[in-house]
Write a protein that holds these residues in place. Structure first.
Motif, PDB file in Angstrom:
ATOM      1  N   THR A 115      17.958 -26.182  32.142  1.00 26.71           N
ATOM      2  CA  THR A 115      18.270 -25.056  33.012  1.00 26.71           C
ATOM      3  C   THR A 115      17.916 -23.737  32.329  1.00 26.71           C
ATOM      4  N   GLN A 116      18.266 -23.643  31.042  1.00 27.84           N
ATOM      5  CA  GLN A 116      17.978 -22.394  30.326  1.00 27.84           C
ATOM      6  C   GLN A 116      16.485 -22.141  30.205  1.00 27.84           C
ATOM      7  N   PHE A 117      15.732 -23.187  29.802  1.00 30.17           N
ATOM      8  CA  PHE A 117      14.294 -22.996  29.609  1.00 30.17           C
ATOM      9  C   PHE A 117      13.597 -22.722  30.932  1.00 30.17           C
ATOM     10  N   MET A 119      30.545  -9.665  33.835  1.00 30.34           N
ATOM     11  CA  MET A 119      31.851 -10.287  33.624  1.00 30.34           C
ATOM     12  C   MET A 119      31.827 -11.245  32.436  1.00 30.34           C
ATOM     13  N   HIS A 120      30.674 -11.948  32.314  1.00 30.31           N
ATOM     14  CA  HIS A 120      30.499 -12.856  31.184  1.00 30.31           C
ATOM     15  C   HIS A 120      30.611 -12.068  29.869  1.00 30.31           C
ATOM     16  N   ALA A 143      23.220 -21.846  22.370  1.00 32.27           N
ATOM     17  CA  ALA A 143      22.511 -21.511  23.600  1.00 32.27           C
ATOM     18  C   ALA A 143      21.395 -20.516  23.363  1.00 32.27           C
ATOM     19  N   ILE A 144      20.342 -20.653  24.147  1.00 29.04           N
ATOM     20  CA  ILE A 144      19.256 -19.684  24.093  1.00 29.04           C
ATOM     21  C   ILE A 144      19.650 -18.496  24.967  1.00 29.04           C
ATOM     22  N   PHE A 163      26.414 -21.476  29.935  1.00 32.49           N
ATOM     23  CA  PHE A 163      27.786 -21.682  30.398  1.00 32.49           C
ATOM     24  C   PHE A 163      27.824 -21.989  31.886  1.00 32.49           C
ATOM     25  N   ARG A 164      26.938 -21.346  32.615  1.00 40.14           N
ATOM     26  CA  ARG A 164      26.895 -21.623  34.053  1.00 40.14           C
ATOM     27  C   ARG A 164      26.549 -23.090  34.283  1.00 40.14           C
TER      28      ARG A 164
END
Lengths: 197, 313
Positions: A172-174, B100-101, B267-268, B274-275
């Motif tokens: 999802t991030q990439f 908000m995050h 996380a990148i 987180f979502r």
């Protein structure tokens, strides 16, 4: 005569198929996790100075356990083909470093926790999921290892922690980054991340 | 006759060996090889034209590994048994959510974490686990009701048993005797948002509440639900109740300091990470609850019969 053949063929199928995968993925994961725990509990490596040595040992185990290319491919999915071969090599390397740096300290904190291996599900000839639980004093953390059989060896390609698949999470991030940026820009983000860690 | 039967015998064995060997080599892979070898030379040629790249790739040891870096036409994993369901969520409020995050992130690092850390050094872990159990026991009404609404009656019974046993023999819920091996009554970790999910209500879109964190319109029902169902909400005056809730949060945080940091560091793009984690987590929970529900379990098993009955009409 025909009946005999039928019986024989059924027998052959049974005899040949059983030993091929009788819990091999499970024993592979169990052996590897125990190797990790041995390193973590090694009394000779207790001093803070031995931390680097521990990390080095864990790195060897990690390489043996994970299929980092499969991991990268699955996180990039179709985007993989947008990278040129050199970029792919760099991506796999950088991604591995990001993961190592973010999780190794967490792993080094573990020592007295019990790991429970309780279920193996074969979902095809060459894929399996091993369900484990880390039991600490205050909680239980479910960790599932997804494995693929490659060249006769079971390798982990995804880790699911508390229902969250790492591959899916990075995918999802990439995806999000690559819809707005080029592969080179993603690599630059990863390079910066590795440096900052 | 003898010779002929021997021959068939042999052919059969050879055929079987052939079949078995074929299986072990996983046919799905062979199909991927063909397009691979066709398309791979092109990118490599392109790469060598670019100049600086071959130097890098040649430093990679072992030709077998290089093979894996080739183009792959099989990247959909459509035939995959572990094919991850598409877990995406609309995020129309992204700018607000990101803000908000950030706010919650700062709240954690500037207020919650330091307080929880101080608290951790003063209060030993067993006591903090007792406190966690106590608050968890108070959460009984919401879990019980959710189980009932989901038609998970064994879950509801388990919750009821836990509440009774832990309140009476667990010193008002400080201890958790019902989850030990003999009784084995495990907490039913469910809520009203999951209940709606079991009935097929989707998440809608992603929303990050200040202080409360990741949620969605569907899961926000728990904010309302907790207001009515959590006994702590009935403490008078209201700010005393809020204080108790704050303490509960500090106590819970003290037991998992480092988890948030680890996820964030790995996380990148932490916001997206987180979502995604939230959506994946909730989706699997709803699935697990659905499997326990009496209504949906019966429906699933009865569908083939219902289908079979249709043509008769």
């Amino acid at each position: 005569m025909k009946k005999q053949f039928a019986v024989l063929s059924v027998l052959i199928i049974f005899v040949l198929s059983i030993p091929v995968y009788a819990g091999v993925p499970m024993t592979t994961v169990e052996a590897t996790v125990n190797r990790v725990l041995d390193v973590l509990r090694d009394s000779k490596l207790k001093s803070p100075a031995a931390k680097e040595k521990k990390k080095e040992k864990l790195r060897v185990i990690y390489k043996d356990m994970f299929d980092e290319i499969e991991f990268s491919k699955r996180t990039l999915t179709r985007n993989w083909n947008k990278f040129n071969p050199a970029e792919r090599v760099e991506f796999v390397k950088l991604f591995e470093q990001v993961l190592e740096k973010s999780y190794i300290d967490k792993i080094l904190d573990y020592s007295n926790e019990k790991v429970n291996f309780y279920k193996e599900s074969m979902l095809s000839d060459n894929q399996a999921e091993i369900q484990t639980k880390i039991i600490t004093s205050s909680k239980e953390i479910p960790i599932f290892y997804r494995m693929v059989l490659k060249d006769g060896k079971w390798k982990v390609y995804d880790v699911v922690v508390e229902n969250v698949s790492l591959v899916q999470n990075y995918r999802t991030q990439f995806n999000d980054i690559l819809t707005k940026n080029t592969p080179e820009q993603l690599l630059e983000i990863l390079r910066k991340k590795v440096k900052a860690q | 006759m003898r010779i002929r039967s021997m021959k068939t015998y042999l052919t059969l064995i050879v055929l079987f060996l052939f079949l078995v060997v074929g299986c072990a080599h996983s046919p799905s892979h062979t199909s991927a090889v063909l397009p691979q070898s066709k398309s791979s030379p092109q990118p490599i040629l392109l790469a060598s034209n670019a100049g600086e790249i071959p130097v890098k790739s040649s430093s990679k040891p072992g030709d077998t590994i290089d093979d894996e870096y080739k183009d792959d036409q099989n990247l959909d994993y459509a035939n995959d048994t572990f094919k991850e369901e598409k877990v995406e969520i609309a995020d129309p409020l992204e700018p607000f959510n990101r803000a908000m995050h950030q706010f919650n992130d700062k709240l954690y690092f500037w207020a919650l974490k330091p307080v929880a850390q101080g608290y951790k050094t003063v209060v030993p872990e067993p006591a903090r686990i007792d406190v966690k159990n106590f608050f968890s026991n108070l959460g009984f009404p919401s879990r019980f009701l959710s189980c009932l609404l989901q038609a998970d009656f064994s879950g509801a019974a388990t919750e009821f048993g836990r509440f009774t046993i832990n309140t009476i023999w667990g010193i008002g819920g400080l201890l958790d005797p019902s989850s030990n091996k003999e009784l084995n009554l495990q907490k039913q970790d469910t809520d009203l948002g999951q209940t709606l999910g079991v009935y097929g209500v989707g998440q809608g879109f992603y929303i990050v509440w200040p202080i409360l964190g990741p949620s969605s319109p569907r899961d926000s029902i728990d904010i309302v639900g907790d207001y009515f169902l959590d006994p702590v909400s009935y403490i008078y005056p209201w700010y005393a109740g809020e204080g108790v809730k704050g303490y509960e949060k500090v106590n819970a945080t003290s037991l998992r300091i480092g988890d948030y940091e680890a996820l964030k560091d790995a996380a990148i793009d932490p916001y997206v990470a987180f979502r995604d984690a939230y959506i994946q987590y909730r989706l699997k929970k709803v699935k697990a609850r659905k499997a326990r529900s009496l209504i949906f379990k019966v429906e699933e098993t009865s569908t083939p019969a219902a289908d079979a009955a249709l043509p008769n009409k």
